[in-house]
Design an enzyme around this catalytic site. Structure first.
Site, short mmCIF file in Angstrom:
data_model
loop_
_atom_site.label_atom_id
_atom_site.label_comp_id
_atom_site.label_asym_id
_atom_site.label_seq_id
_atom_site.Cartn_x
_atom_site.Cartn_y
_atom_site.Cartn_z
N LYS A 22 65.71 59.11 -6.74
CA LYS A 22 65.38 60.21 -5.83
C LYS A 22 64.63 59.67 -4.61
O LYS A 22 64.94 60.00 -3.48
CB LYS A 22 64.49 61.23 -6.57
CG LYS A 22 63.78 62.21 -5.68
CD LYS A 22 62.97 63.20 -6.48
CE LYS A 22 61.48 62.98 -6.52
NZ LYS A 22 60.74 63.04 -5.28
N ASN A 23 63.64 58.81 -4.87
CA ASN A 23 62.79 58.35 -3.77
C ASN A 23 63.46 57.29 -2.89
O ASN A 23 62.91 56.89 -1.87
CB ASN A 23 61.46 57.82 -4.31
CG ASN A 23 60.58 58.95 -4.82
OD1 ASN A 23 60.91 60.12 -4.64
ND2 ASN A 23 59.48 58.60 -5.47
N CYS A 116 55.11 68.67 -4.20
CA CYS A 116 54.29 69.01 -5.36
C CYS A 116 52.82 69.00 -5.00
O CYS A 116 52.36 68.16 -4.22
CB CYS A 116 54.54 67.99 -6.48
SG CYS A 116 56.04 68.31 -7.39
N ARG A 121 47.50 64.93 0.18
CA ARG A 121 48.73 64.43 0.79
C ARG A 121 48.75 64.56 2.31
O ARG A 121 49.63 65.21 2.90
CB ARG A 121 49.95 65.10 0.17
CG ARG A 121 49.96 65.02 -1.33
CD ARG A 121 51.27 65.41 -1.94
NE ARG A 121 52.18 64.29 -2.03
CZ ARG A 121 53.38 64.35 -2.58
NH1 ARG A 121 53.83 65.46 -3.06
NH2 ARG A 121 54.14 63.27 -2.63
N ASP A 124 48.31 61.55 8.18
CA ASP A 124 47.66 60.89 9.32
C ASP A 124 48.22 59.49 9.57
O ASP A 124 48.37 59.07 10.72
CB ASP A 124 46.14 60.84 9.10
CG ASP A 124 45.77 60.20 7.77
OD1 ASP A 124 46.42 60.53 6.75
OD2 ASP A 124 44.86 59.35 7.73
N ASP A 305 53.83 57.98 -10.41
CA ASP A 305 54.89 58.90 -10.85
C ASP A 305 55.21 58.78 -12.34
O ASP A 305 56.02 59.56 -12.86
CB ASP A 305 56.16 58.68 -10.02
CG ASP A 305 56.03 59.28 -8.63
OD1 ASP A 305 55.04 59.97 -8.36
OD2 ASP A 305 56.94 59.04 -7.80
N ARG A 397 63.61 69.33 -9.53
CA ARG A 397 63.47 68.62 -8.25
C ARG A 397 63.79 67.15 -8.40
O ARG A 397 64.12 66.49 -7.41
CB ARG A 397 62.03 68.74 -7.74
CG ARG A 397 61.62 70.14 -7.44
CD ARG A 397 60.21 70.15 -6.99
NE ARG A 397 60.15 69.42 -5.73
CZ ARG A 397 59.20 69.57 -4.86
NH1 ARG A 397 58.22 70.40 -5.10
NH2 ARG A 397 59.21 68.90 -3.76
C1 UD1 Z 1 55.88 58.57 -2.32
C2 UD1 Z 1 56.82 59.11 -3.36
C3 UD1 Z 1 56.02 59.76 -4.48
C4 UD1 Z 1 55.01 58.77 -5.04
C5 UD1 Z 1 54.18 58.15 -3.93
C6 UD1 Z 1 53.26 57.02 -4.39
C7 UD1 Z 1 58.81 59.73 -2.14
C8 UD1 Z 1 59.71 60.82 -1.68
N1 UD1 Z 1 57.68 60.11 -2.76
O1 UD1 Z 1 55.14 59.68 -1.82
O2 UD1 Z 1 56.94 60.15 -5.49
O3 UD1 Z 1 54.16 59.45 -5.92
O4 UD1 Z 1 55.04 57.60 -2.92
O5 UD1 Z 1 54.01 56.00 -4.98
O6 UD1 Z 1 59.12 58.56 -2.00
N2 UD1 Z 1 48.10 58.96 2.38
C9 UD1 Z 1 47.20 59.21 3.40
N3 UD1 Z 1 47.69 59.43 4.66
C10 UD1 Z 1 49.03 59.40 4.92
C11 UD1 Z 1 49.94 59.14 3.87
C12 UD1 Z 1 49.43 58.93 2.60
O7 UD1 Z 1 45.99 59.24 3.20
O8 UD1 Z 1 49.41 59.59 6.08
C13 UD1 Z 1 47.57 58.75 1.01
C14 UD1 Z 1 48.03 59.86 0.05
O9 UD1 Z 1 47.18 60.98 0.09
C15 UD1 Z 1 47.95 59.16 -1.28
C16 UD1 Z 1 48.37 57.72 -0.94
O10 UD1 Z 1 48.17 57.58 0.47
O11 UD1 Z 1 46.64 59.14 -1.74
C17 UD1 Z 1 49.79 57.38 -1.31
O12 UD1 Z 1 50.67 58.23 -0.65
P1 UD1 Z 1 52.12 57.76 -0.18
O13 UD1 Z 1 52.37 56.35 -0.64
O14 UD1 Z 1 52.27 58.06 1.26
O15 UD1 Z 1 53.04 58.72 -1.01
P2 UD1 Z 1 54.28 59.56 -0.49
O16 UD1 Z 1 55.06 58.76 0.49
O17 UD1 Z 1 53.84 60.94 -0.16
#
Ligand code: UD1
Length: 418
Positions: A22-23, A116, A121, A124, A305, A397
């Site tokens: 999925k990811n 979710c 999330r 920034d 995950d 999902r």
């Molecule tokens: C992706 C995966 C999700 C997985 C996650 C971590 C997809 C579609 N989703 O989510 O299934 O759980 O990686 O392996 O691929 N963060 C910030 N600022 C940002 C972005 C992230 O502070 O702009 C923080 C988030 O709050 C979190 C951490 O970074 O604490 C990891 O998030 P991130 O790696 O970005 O996860 P996703 O890309 O949302």
């Protein structure tokens, strides 16, 4: 709203073929607007996140052909740079559209993404990375409005190796002028898959899988046919289910390196694991011993995950496990549901103390997010008696044919439309 009825206590035996990740698929779908030629992605799972992403592409003006297995995206007539708010609310990955839509139309409008509810999330890191590439960003009435007349390569250091931010910046940079370097990039296998996909379209991306990714902008990308990598989280979910229930299963279509952290723990729990090419064999007698500590960290560490599913395993392992969730703030909501089934769990902030009990018992429980939902299904499969797992919109999902695949290996599970 559907529910699963599960009669627990059966051992699991047989083969499971994993779906494409999925990811991996979601960012590839977002990437498909980078070209006006046809993109064919094989092995696309029938899950609601994918179908919503295809709807977004369709509303941008792409022509979509969907068969059970493939998605064909023809972006020749894509016209819109506005990602529909209604669909953005449905899935977090809609935010990846920012990078690719900006690259295609030099402008993009999106509302804050949903997904979710597992923590704050924020996005920034996505936005500051895009700014470094020359994007002007205004936030107005819940919308993010981006304009980039001249996307230009830059040296970007991420404060945290965010998967989504790394992918978004790659997507915005592939056709930017000059060279972009992403430092402290996320190293997840799905990012390597995105690199391979883009390079097959004519991009020049190198270094994915390490913490420094270098993107040399190219003028044009062309069409591609591509099969994404297998889903390490789906594979891990089935392996954990068999470990909990006992039995012998073989999971096919996944590189064991991509779930090495889980396999390491399962061996410590007392499971037998053998690996051959893209197959992982697991044998378990259902009597597991606990490990002391599991902490989620970015790849190659233990994946967030799989934290919920693995926490379920800890519930009936002999001994006490400390589970620390470092990625997301509120990813222990399933614990309250597991307690209804007899689990002994105490949660404080991002830490759970799980004391193993002999058996869980059946109960009525409700999923609150995708992986938490899968964790409840595993708990019900291993429990004594009958359980109902409510609100399957979450598991739908991320898991295609979940109950079908589980039934094939001997589980007693059926879906009831209510
Ligand atoms: C992706 C995966 C999700 C997985 C996650 C971590 C997809 C579609 N989703 O989510 O299934 O759980 O990686 O392996 O691929 N963060 C910030 N600022 C940002 C972005 C992230 O502070 O702009 C923080 C988030 O709050 C979190 C951490 O970074 O604490 C990891 O998030 P991130 O790696 O970005 O996860 P996703 O890309 O949302």
């Amino acid at each position: 709203m559907d529910k699963f009825m599960i009669e627990g206590g059966r051992k699991l035996f047989g083969k499971v073929e994993v779906q494409s990740a999925k990811n991996a698929v979601l960012p590839l779908l977002a990437a498909s607007v980078l070209t006006d030629e046809q993109v064919k992605i094989r092995g696309v799972p029938a899950i609601s996140d994918v179908e919503n992403m295809l709807k977004i592409l369709s509303e941008l003006g792409c022509k979509i052909k969907r068969t059970k297995d493939c998605a064909i995206i023809d972006g020749k007539n894509a016209v819109s740079h506005e990602i529909p708010a209604r669909l953005t609310k449905e899935l977090r990955s809609s935010v990846f559209m920012l990078g690719s839509v900006l690259s295609r139309f030099q402008k993009a409008k999106i509302s804050y993404p949903g997904g979710c509810d597992i923590g704050l999330r924020p996005i920034d890191l996505h936005l500051s990375g895009l700014k470094r590439l020359g994007v002007q960003i205004v936030e107005e009435n819940g919308y993010i409005i981006c304009v980039a007349e001249n996307l230009t390569g830059a040296d970007i250091l991420l404060d945290f190796p965010s998967v989504g931010a790394t992918e978004n910046i790659i997507l915005a940079a592939v056709k930017a002028k000059g060279v972009t370097v992403i430092r402290n990039a996320a190293k997840e296998p799905e990012i390597v898959d995105l690199q391979n996909f883009l390079n097959a379209m004519g991009a020049k991306v190198a270094g994915a899988g390490s913490s420094t990714i270098v993107i040399e902008g190219v003028k044009k990308l062309h069409g591609v046919e591509y099969t994404p990598i297998g889903d390490r989280i789906e594979a891990g979910t089935f392996l954990i289910a068999a470990a909990v229930c006992g039995g012998e299963i073989e999971v096919e279509g996944i590189s064991s390196e991509n779930i090495a952290a889980l396999l390491h723990k399962l061996r410590e729990n007392g499971c037998k694991i053998h690996i051959k090419n893209d197959k992982i064999y697991l044998g378990s007698d259902g009597n597991l011993k606990s490990v002391d500590l599991v902490e989620t960290t970015p790849f190659p560490g233990f994946p967030t995950d799989l934290q919920a599913q693995y926490s379920t395993l800890c519930c009936t392992a002999s001994g006490t496990t400390l589970v620390v969730e470092n990625l997301f703030e509120t990813r222990f909501k399933f614990a309250a549901e597991l307690k209804r089934m007899g689990a002994d769990i105490s949660v404080r902030d991002r830490t759970a103390v799980i004391r193993g009990v002999k058996k869980l018992h059946g109960a009525c429980v409700t999923a609150g997010d995708l992986r938490g939902g899968a964790a409840l299904v595993i708990a019900a499969l291993g429990a004594e008696g009958e359980s109902s797992v409510y609100d399957l919109s979450y598991v739908d999902r991320g898991y295609a044919d979940f109950e079908y695949k589980l039934r094939k290996i001997g589980a007693n599970i059926k879906r009831i439309h209510i």
